[in-house]
Design a protein around this motif. Structure first.
Motif, PDB file in Angstrom:
ATOM      1  N   THR A  28       0.862  -1.181   0.000  1.00  9.04           N
ATOM      2  CA  THR A  28       0.000   0.000   0.000  1.00  9.04           C
ATOM      3  C   THR A  28       0.903   1.236   0.000  1.00  9.04           C
ATOM      4  OG1 THR A  28      -0.041   0.217   2.392  1.00  9.04           O
ATOM      5  CG2 THR A  28      -1.676  -1.266   1.404  1.00  9.04           C
ATOM      6  N   PRO A  29       0.352   2.442  -0.157  1.00 13.35           N
ATOM      7  CA  PRO A  29       1.207   3.632  -0.100  1.00 13.35           C
ATOM      8  C   PRO A  29       2.048   3.740   1.164  1.00 13.35           C
ATOM      9  CG  PRO A  29      -0.903   4.218  -1.061  1.00 13.35           C
ATOM     10  CD  PRO A  29      -1.027   2.788  -0.589  1.00 13.35           C
ATOM     11  N   ASN A  30       1.501   3.349   2.311  1.00 17.68           N
ATOM     12  CA  ASN A  30       2.303   3.361   3.533  1.00 17.68           C
ATOM     13  C   ASN A  30       3.332   2.241   3.530  1.00 17.68           C
ATOM     14  OD1 ASN A  30       1.402   5.618   4.946  1.00 17.68           O
ATOM     15  ND2 ASN A  30      -0.301   4.534   5.872  1.00 17.68           N
ATOM     16  N   GLY A  31       2.930   1.078   3.070  1.00 14.79           N
ATOM     17  CA  GLY A  31       3.831  -0.065   3.103  1.00 14.79           C
ATOM     18  C   GLY A  31       5.041   0.108   2.216  1.00 14.79           C
ATOM     19  N   VAL A  32       4.829   0.609   1.004  1.00 20.19           N
ATOM     20  CA  VAL A  32       5.940   0.661   0.051  1.00 20.19           C
ATOM     21  C   VAL A  32       6.955   1.749   0.388  1.00 20.19           C
ATOM     22  CG1 VAL A  32       4.567  -0.335  -1.812  1.00 20.19           C
ATOM     23  CG2 VAL A  32       4.695   2.169  -1.582  1.00 20.19           C
ATOM     24  N   LYS A  33       6.608   2.684   1.254  1.00 19.52           N
ATOM     25  CA  LYS A  33       7.606   3.671   1.675  1.00 19.52           C
ATOM     26  C   LYS A  33       8.873   2.973   2.169  1.00 19.52           C
ATOM     27  CE  LYS A  33       4.178   6.751   3.691  1.00 19.52           C
ATOM     28  NZ  LYS A  33       3.712   7.252   4.998  1.00 19.52           N
ATOM     29  N   ILE A  34       8.679   1.953   2.987  1.00 17.50           N
ATOM     30  CA  ILE A  34       9.827   1.343   3.642  1.00 17.50           C
ATOM     31  C   ILE A  34      10.583   0.434   2.683  1.00 17.50           C
ATOM     32  CG2 ILE A  34      10.600   0.089   5.673  1.00 17.50           C
ATOM     33  CD1 ILE A  34       9.137   2.837   6.095  1.00 17.50           C
ATOM     34  N   SER A  35       9.863  -0.296   1.848  1.00 17.63           N
ATOM     35  CA  SER A  35      10.573  -1.130   0.876  1.00 17.63           C
ATOM     36  C   SER A  35      11.354  -0.270  -0.108  1.00 17.63           C
ATOM     37  CB  SER A  35       9.598  -2.059   0.141  1.00 17.63           C
ATOM     38  OG  SER A  35       8.544  -1.346  -0.456  1.00 17.63           O
ATOM     39  N   ILE A  36      10.796   0.876  -0.509  1.00 12.84           N
ATOM     40  CA  ILE A  36      11.524   1.780  -1.398  1.00 12.84           C
ATOM     41  C   ILE A  36      12.775   2.307  -0.698  1.00 12.84           C
ATOM     42  CG2 ILE A  36      11.462   4.019  -2.562  1.00 12.84           C
ATOM     43  CD1 ILE A  36       8.467   3.494  -3.108  1.00 12.84           C
ATOM     44  N   ALA A  37      12.627   2.722   0.555  1.00 13.02           N
ATOM     45  CA  ALA A  37      13.779   3.236   1.303  1.00 13.02           C
ATOM     46  C   ALA A  37      14.855   2.168   1.456  1.00 13.02           C
ATOM     47  CB  ALA A  37      13.338   3.751   2.665  1.00 13.02           C
ATOM     48  N   LEU A  38      14.448   0.955   1.778  1.00 11.52           N
ATOM     49  CA  LEU A  38      15.420  -0.130   1.951  1.00 11.52           C
ATOM     50  C   LEU A  38      16.122  -0.441   0.639  1.00 11.52           C
ATOM     51  CD1 LEU A  38      13.307  -2.403   4.300  1.00 11.52           C
ATOM     52  CD2 LEU A  38      15.476  -1.299   4.898  1.00 11.52           C
ATOM     53  N   GLU A  39      15.384  -0.390  -0.459  1.00 19.09           N
ATOM     54  CA  GLU A  39      16.000  -0.621  -1.758  1.00 19.09           C
ATOM     55  C   GLU A  39      16.967   0.512  -2.107  1.00 19.09           C
ATOM     56  OE1 GLU A  39      15.796  -3.147  -4.064  1.00 19.09           O
ATOM     57  OE2 GLU A  39      14.775  -4.322  -2.524  1.00 19.09           O
ATOM     58  N   GLU A  40      16.595   1.745  -1.812  1.00 18.11           N
ATOM     59  CA  GLU A  40      17.489   2.869  -2.056  1.00 18.11           C
ATOM     60  C   GLU A  40      18.777   2.734  -1.247  1.00 18.11           C
ATOM     61  OE1 GLU A  40      17.602   5.544  -3.963  1.00 18.11           O
ATOM     62  OE2 GLU A  40      15.594   5.659  -4.840  1.00 18.11           O
ATOM     63  N   LEU A  41      18.655   2.307  -0.007  1.00 22.17           N
ATOM     64  CA  LEU A  41      19.796   2.250   0.898  1.00 22.17           C
ATOM     65  C   LEU A  41      20.645   0.999   0.709  1.00 22.17           C
ATOM     66  CD1 LEU A  41      17.925   3.520   4.070  1.00 22.17           C
ATOM     67  CD2 LEU A  41      19.694   4.767   2.802  1.00 22.17           C
ATOM     68  N   GLY A  42      20.067  -0.023   0.087  1.00 22.93           N
ATOM     69  CA  GLY A  42      20.801  -1.264  -0.098  1.00 22.93           C
ATOM     70  C   GLY A  42      21.002  -2.051   1.175  1.00 22.93           C
ATOM     71  N   GLY A 227      10.630  -1.365  -5.167  1.00 22.87           N
ATOM     72  CA  GLY A 227       9.960  -1.257  -3.883  1.00 22.87           C
ATOM     73  C   GLY A 227       8.453  -1.253  -3.965  1.00 22.87           C
ATOM     74  N   LEU A 228       7.896  -0.779  -5.073  1.00 20.09           N
ATOM     75  CA  LEU A 228       6.438  -0.732  -5.215  1.00 20.09           C
ATOM     76  C   LEU A 228       5.813  -2.124  -5.271  1.00 20.09           C
ATOM     77  CD1 LEU A 228       6.049   2.178  -7.800  1.00 20.09           C
ATOM     78  CD2 LEU A 228       5.296   2.198  -5.400  1.00 20.09           C
ATOM     79  N   ALA A 229       6.615  -3.138  -5.544  1.00 15.10           N
ATOM     80  CA  ALA A 229       6.084  -4.516  -5.656  1.00 15.10           C
ATOM     81  C   ALA A 229       6.522  -5.393  -4.481  1.00 15.10           C
ATOM     82  CB  ALA A 229       6.540  -5.135  -6.957  1.00 15.10           C
ATOM     83  N   ILE A 230       6.997  -4.777  -3.394  1.00 16.25           N
ATOM     84  CA  ILE A 230       7.486  -5.532  -2.240  1.00 16.25           C
ATOM     85  C   ILE A 230       6.667  -5.153  -1.032  1.00 16.25           C
ATOM     86  CG2 ILE A 230       9.464  -5.941  -0.739  1.00 16.25           C
ATOM     87  CD1 ILE A 230      11.275  -5.241  -3.128  1.00 16.25           C
ATOM     88  N   PRO A 231       6.201  -6.170  -0.266  1.00 18.35           N
ATOM     89  CA  PRO A 231       6.178  -7.614  -0.568  1.00 18.35           C
ATOM     90  C   PRO A 231       5.215  -7.914  -1.732  1.00 18.35           C
ATOM     91  CG  PRO A 231       5.748  -7.200   1.762  1.00 18.35           C
ATOM     92  CD  PRO A 231       5.609  -5.897   1.051  1.00 18.35           C
ATOM     93  N   GLN A 232       5.440  -9.014  -2.384  1.00 17.68           N
ATOM     94  CA  GLN A 232       4.565  -9.385  -3.487  1.00 17.68           C
ATOM     95  C   GLN A 232       3.174  -9.733  -2.959  1.00 17.68           C
ATOM     96  OE1 GLN A 232       6.312 -12.489  -5.862  1.00 17.68           O
ATOM     97  NE2 GLN A 232       7.789 -11.109  -6.803  1.00 17.68           N
TER      98      GLN A 232
END
Length: 234
Positions: A28-42, A227-232
């Motif tokens: 969701t919009p709230n959920g993907v914030k963190i997956s995007i951040a984690l992907e950005e940070l590696g 990140g937009l597709a995590i978690p699937q």
């Protein structure tokens, strides 16, 4: 080996890699914030799908970590002083990840507070209002004859987009040339309002060209795409 047994949530969503950050979320919009951040940070992490469609956020195990019963939540086994830490609320997690890594946030105090200001703006205004408008428009409000509630959501959403438009004019990102957690906080909500809820025309999105240009830049980042597709989704 890292021991997560102190966290009851780990008994329901078991970690295959307990030494990594554990992300409990749904895209969701709230959920993907963190997956995007984690992907950005590696940062190494393990994503667990918490199915909001099956009310898994209401289980005792999930609420033991997030008493608010909303996604996302995380456990970082390497928290402050090397001790595990559990966190909920997406804005707080974004700030934590930025401070943990020294990235996605300006290093000077004024820039740091300005970034947090825009994260709070999303948490307090954009997210709740876009979510209410989108849900009411796409789902709950179709059969409601009285359109005053919908019009209230539309007018306020336009106002918030106007705030974003005014700030982003002449800027590449919320903090100027630097992509930060302020951008990550907003991207899912603006995208969701247009694409998922289909309310772009309703709010006159074409009247906010700098918001549209910012969104296109944000969605073009590889970490955002992942990140937009995590978690699937199931």
């Amino acid at each position: 080996m890292t021991d997560l047994s102190a966290f009851p949530i780990a008994s329901r969503w078991q970690a295959r890699h307990p030494d990594r950050i554990q992300l409990y979320s749904f895209p969701t919009p709230n959920g993907v914030k963190i997956s995007i951040a984690l992907e950005e940070l590696g940062l190494p992490y393990e994503a667990h799908l918490v199915d909001i469609l099956s009310n898994e956020t209401q289980t005792p195990q999930f609420q033991s970590l997030n008493p608010n019963g909303k996604i996302p939540a995380i456990i970082d086994p390497d928290g402050p002083d090397g001790k595990p830490i559990g966190l909920f609320e997406s804005g707080a997690i974004l700030v934590y990840l930025a401070e943990k890594t020294g990235r996605l946030m300006p290093q000077d105090a004024a820039g740091r507070y300005a970034t947090i200001q825009w994260v709070f703006f999303q948490m307090a205004s954009v997210g709740p209002m876009f979510g209410q408008l989108g849900f009411f428009y796409k789902f709950a409000g179709k059969d409601v004859a009285d359109k005053r509630p919908l019009n209230r959501y539309v007018d306020e959403s336009k106002r918030l987009l106007g705030v974003m438009q005014g700030h982003l004019k002449g800027r590449q990102w919320f903090m100027g040339d630097d992509y930060t957690i302020a951008d990550i906080a907003h991207v899912g909500w603006v995208r969701g309002l247009i694409d998922f809820y289909g309310a772009g025309d309703l709010v006159g999105i074409d009247s906010f060209p700098d918001v549209q240009a910012w969104l296109k830049r944000a969605l073009g980042r590889p970490a955002t795409e992942r990140g937009l597709a995590i978690p699937q989704r199931p």
